[in-house]
Enzyme design. Sequence first.
Site, short mmCIF file in Angstrom:
data_model
loop_
_atom_site.label_atom_id
_atom_site.label_comp_id
_atom_site.label_asym_id
_atom_site.label_seq_id
_atom_site.Cartn_x
_atom_site.Cartn_y
_atom_site.Cartn_z
N GLY A 1 101.75 -33.02 42.49
CA GLY A 1 101.68 -32.12 43.64
C GLY A 1 100.82 -32.71 44.75
CE LYS B 1 94.72 -26.95 45.05
NZ LYS B 1 93.95 -27.72 44.11
N GLY C 1 103.07 -23.43 41.41
CA GLY C 1 102.97 -24.81 41.93
C GLY C 1 103.50 -25.80 40.89
CG HIS C 2 101.47 -26.40 37.14
ND1 HIS C 2 100.54 -25.40 36.98
CD2 HIS C 2 100.77 -27.56 37.18
CE1 HIS C 2 99.33 -25.93 36.93
NE2 HIS C 2 99.43 -27.23 37.05
CD GLN D 1 91.57 -35.02 35.09
OE1 GLN D 1 92.41 -35.66 34.48
NE2 GLN D 1 91.89 -34.27 36.14
CG MET E 1 99.97 -21.10 44.22
SD MET E 1 101.48 -20.79 43.32
CE MET E 1 102.05 -19.37 44.23
CB SER E 2 94.25 -24.22 42.31
OG SER E 2 93.27 -24.63 41.38
CB SER E 3 94.81 -23.99 36.78
OG SER E 3 96.08 -24.57 36.70
NE ARG E 4 88.48 -26.79 38.61
CZ ARG E 4 88.96 -28.04 38.49
NH1 ARG E 4 89.93 -28.44 39.29
NH2 ARG E 4 88.47 -28.86 37.59
CG LEU F 1 102.09 -24.62 32.91
CD1 LEU F 1 103.45 -24.76 32.22
CD2 LEU F 1 101.69 -25.94 33.56
CG HIS F 2 99.71 -22.57 39.36
ND1 HIS F 2 100.37 -23.37 40.25
CD2 HIS F 2 98.54 -23.19 39.07
CE1 HIS F 2 99.63 -24.42 40.52
NE2 HIS F 2 98.51 -24.36 39.81
CD GLN G 1 104.31 -19.68 33.16
OE1 GLN G 1 104.91 -19.75 34.23
NE2 GLN G 1 103.01 -19.87 33.04
CG ASP H 1 100.66 -16.93 28.42
OD1 ASP H 1 100.80 -16.16 27.45
OD2 ASP H 1 100.58 -16.61 29.63
CG ASP H 2 100.48 -23.18 29.92
OD1 ASP H 2 100.48 -22.23 30.73
OD2 ASP H 2 99.52 -23.97 29.80
CG MET I 1 94.77 -31.26 33.58
SD MET I 1 93.03 -31.68 33.73
CE MET I 1 92.53 -30.60 35.04
O1 PAF Z 1 96.51 -32.89 38.43
C1 PAF Z 1 96.23 -32.69 37.23
O2 PAF Z 1 96.52 -31.63 36.68
C2 PAF Z 1 95.51 -33.77 36.44
O3 PAF Z 1 94.59 -34.45 37.24
C3 PAF Z 1 96.48 -34.76 35.77
C4 PAF Z 1 97.31 -35.54 36.77
C5 PAF Z 1 97.41 -33.99 34.83
C6 PAF Z 1 95.68 -35.77 34.94
O4 PAF Z 1 94.92 -35.15 33.96
#
Ligand code: PAF
Length: 283
Positions: free
Chosen positions: A147, A149, A37-38, A62, A184-187, A34-35, A82, A78-79, A31
């Site tokens: 991940g 995560k 982890g991605h 979701q 690590m999380s975007s949040r 990116l960090h 990267q 930015d993404d 989504m």
């Molecule tokens: O893990 C995520 O970033 C999202 O849940 C995903 C798998 C890209 C689906 O929107």
Amino acid sequence: MVELATSEQALRSAVGQAKRRGQRVGLVPTMGALHAGHLSLIEAAREQCPFVVVSIFVNPTQFGPHEDFDRYPRQLEDDCRQLESLANLVFAPTADVMYPPGFSTSVDPPCVATRWEGECRPGHFRGVATVVLKLFSLVAPHIAYFGEKDYQQLQVIRHMVTDLNLPVEIVGCPLIRDPDGIAMSSRNRQLDEDQRRRARSLSQALFAAQRAVDSGERNVAKVVQRMTEIMQAAPVERIDYVAVVDPETLEPCEEIDRPLQALVAAHVGTTRLIDNLRIHPPV
Ligand code: PAF
């Protein structure tokens, strides 16, 4: 800049060319924001696939009505910067490419989606399974990378792929932690300094669970109690769940007599965080 496709046609054409060249296609669904982890997922994809597609789409279906869809970080330029020398193609569709007017089909997620995130975020896994199935159908990757995560999400996707005979291999990649232990999380970028300090209690609780097991504790209720105390002492604003479960079914367990998965979810400030760790009894 890395090649960017925003339409189904542009995506299919670029992936089609790669496949005609005989290249194996890897997909890393994200989504964005990116960090590291991605980037570790993308690294894993690059090792196995000469053509790597990274999808960036903040999937509205979701998110619940009171969740953070509007303030979820978005930084496509930015993404893409990267991803310059890391990916072959970025697929960043708009919402109407993924959900055109009249869209009404969705995936009923597998049983493993019922508890934990499924209970706290009704409809979340329906949204995840639906968008991931659409991404698989659009990109038709040989391998897709997720991940650990989002441990429950990974199990949901694995079950969906098996149950629906989807021709894609799923690779789960290890969770990556910051030096202070936070997953690590975007949040995480929503956290201020004090919240970040308190957010450390999630991983501290998980590490404490492993230490308790190392010192001979086998009773899940006692381990969960200790983990809960650590998070309450931080304090976090609200604990959604603390659980020690079977790693495949995600059903709760009573005794730590084999490797189990510890799962936590809590709100710190207005940010909801999740984390998990495989707990091993000493051999
Ligand atoms: O893990 C995520 O970033 C999202 O849940 C995903 C798998 C890209 C689906 O929107």
